[in-house]
Design an enzyme around this catalytic site. Sequence first.
Site, PDB file in Angstrom:
ATOM      1  CE  LYS A   1      -2.842   0.843   3.604  1.00  0.00           C
ATOM      2  NZ  LYS A   1      -2.984   2.222   4.132  1.00  0.00           N
TER       3      LYS A   1
ATOM      4  CD  GLN B   1       0.877   8.550   7.155  1.00  0.00           C
ATOM      5  OE1 GLN B   1       0.304   9.405   7.836  1.00  0.00           O
ATOM      6  NE2 GLN B   1       0.299   7.414   6.832  1.00  0.00           N
TER       7      GLN B   1
ATOM      8  CG  ASP C   1       0.640   0.166   9.870  1.00  0.00           C
ATOM      9  OD1 ASP C   1       0.128   0.914  10.728  1.00  0.00           O
ATOM     10  OD2 ASP C   1       1.014   0.581   8.756  1.00  0.00           O
TER      11      ASP C   1
ATOM     12  CE  LYS D   1      -0.127   3.784  12.798  1.00  0.00           C
ATOM     13  NZ  LYS D   1       0.526   4.040  11.500  1.00  0.00           N
TER      14      LYS D   1
ATOM     15  NE  ARG E   1      -4.813   0.185  13.417  1.00  0.00           N
ATOM     16  CZ  ARG E   1      -4.149   0.341  12.285  1.00  0.00           C
ATOM     17  NH1 ARG E   1      -2.822   0.341  12.299  1.00  0.00           N
ATOM     18  NH2 ARG E   1      -4.796   0.500  11.146  1.00  0.00           N
TER      19      ARG E   1
ATOM     20  NE  ARG F   1      -2.261  -1.646   8.635  1.00  0.00           N
ATOM     21  CZ  ARG F   1      -1.959  -2.013   7.393  1.00  0.00           C
ATOM     22  NH1 ARG F   1      -2.117  -3.270   7.026  1.00  0.00           N
ATOM     23  NH2 ARG F   1      -1.501  -1.133   6.518  1.00  0.00           N
TER      24      ARG F   1
END
Length: 429
Positions: A23, A170, A316, A343, A347, A389
Amino acid sequence: MKERTIQPVNNGLNGNITIPGDKSISHRAVMFGSIAEGKTTIKGFLPGADCLSTISCFKEMGVEITQNGDEVTVVGKGLEGLQEPKAVLDVGNSGTTIRLMSGILANTPFFSCVQGDESIAKRPMKRVTNPLKQMGANIDGREEGTFTPLTIRGGDLKAIEYISPVASAQVKSAILLAGLRAEGVTAVTEPHISRDHTERMLEAFGVKVTREGKTVKLSGGQKLTATDIQVPGDVSSAAFFLVAGAIIPNSKLVLQNVGMNPTRTGIIDVLEKMGATFTVDLINEGASEPAANITIETSSLKGIEIGGDIIPRLIDEIPVIALAATQAEGITVIKDAHELKVKETNRIDTVVAELTKLGARIEATDDGMIIYGKSALKGNTVNSYGDHRIGMMLAIAGCLAEGKTIIEDAEAVGVSYPTFFDELQKLAK
């Protein structure tokens, strides 16, 4: 809100699986191809919802992009050729799209407005908007640039030497992309090394990038020249089947064409430390983005401590690592993972809440979680909360649980792995 019912897998998961395109690399290939001069062909592109959002945004800025399954052709406009979008640029659920694209838009002389879905509206943008403002960008958003929608009026920028408080690819990428048209040398220093797909791909497009320890530098005024990109399989997607192969009895899986970028392979290191039985066969040594075939089978795992420099290399994968830890002997401690809170969901909270519903013994901490091993999981109704995820992790848990597991909001997995449930079904036969 679609739900999926997962039945226990009694005969293990067995077979070969080709992992869909990475991705992170797919996003960058479209973006960099759009601002390069010439035609870029991308093979192995991930046609998931997030990457399709990137295509949509750059088409809105006048880039000619043709997509046919996992092959994409981009006719680049060059750094100065993007056109002012007539509509709001909608990134959907994609944090990568909005953050990296903000760096490109910051140095492009037109007005744009960027927004996404409900999840994006909650994610912190100041970590990107602050350094871009330091470079001279005219950028704003809700709560002084903290949240979307963002408005950007691009223009002339000056290079900065930025010390990032977080190890975030990022953030680093947004600053480097803004630096392509900034005056001077742009430098980003991180507390830990984050994934380096941007640096590798900029080099593939002809940009000179310098790495010195935890600092990355580039000079403004460099042009991108179109090139062909082969996208390897996404190790973050492979992680679900790696863990499934290790914890579901009577399993043996061969995962083909898995990306092995060393800034992303924390999951491999963790499984090795936990005692998983697997082999890694490199298939394109020397390539810009290395890949391998990985064979894994049912293993006896042991609890470990996970923290420090490895966290950015597996951030991730932590949801599915937590699942693996529920089946390991002993206690697993995950720490230094504050980034999990920002996220698609928090998470830490979602992993703990949903695995607890299935009978796992797991506790949240401020920066991670503590998992007590050898939990017998029992089927229940669980929820992905729109987080791809979390959805995939719960599906693997459901294969192991006694009785059926119902996953609410299961379609979220399409963000990164549209064929996930089909593959799972095929391997369970």
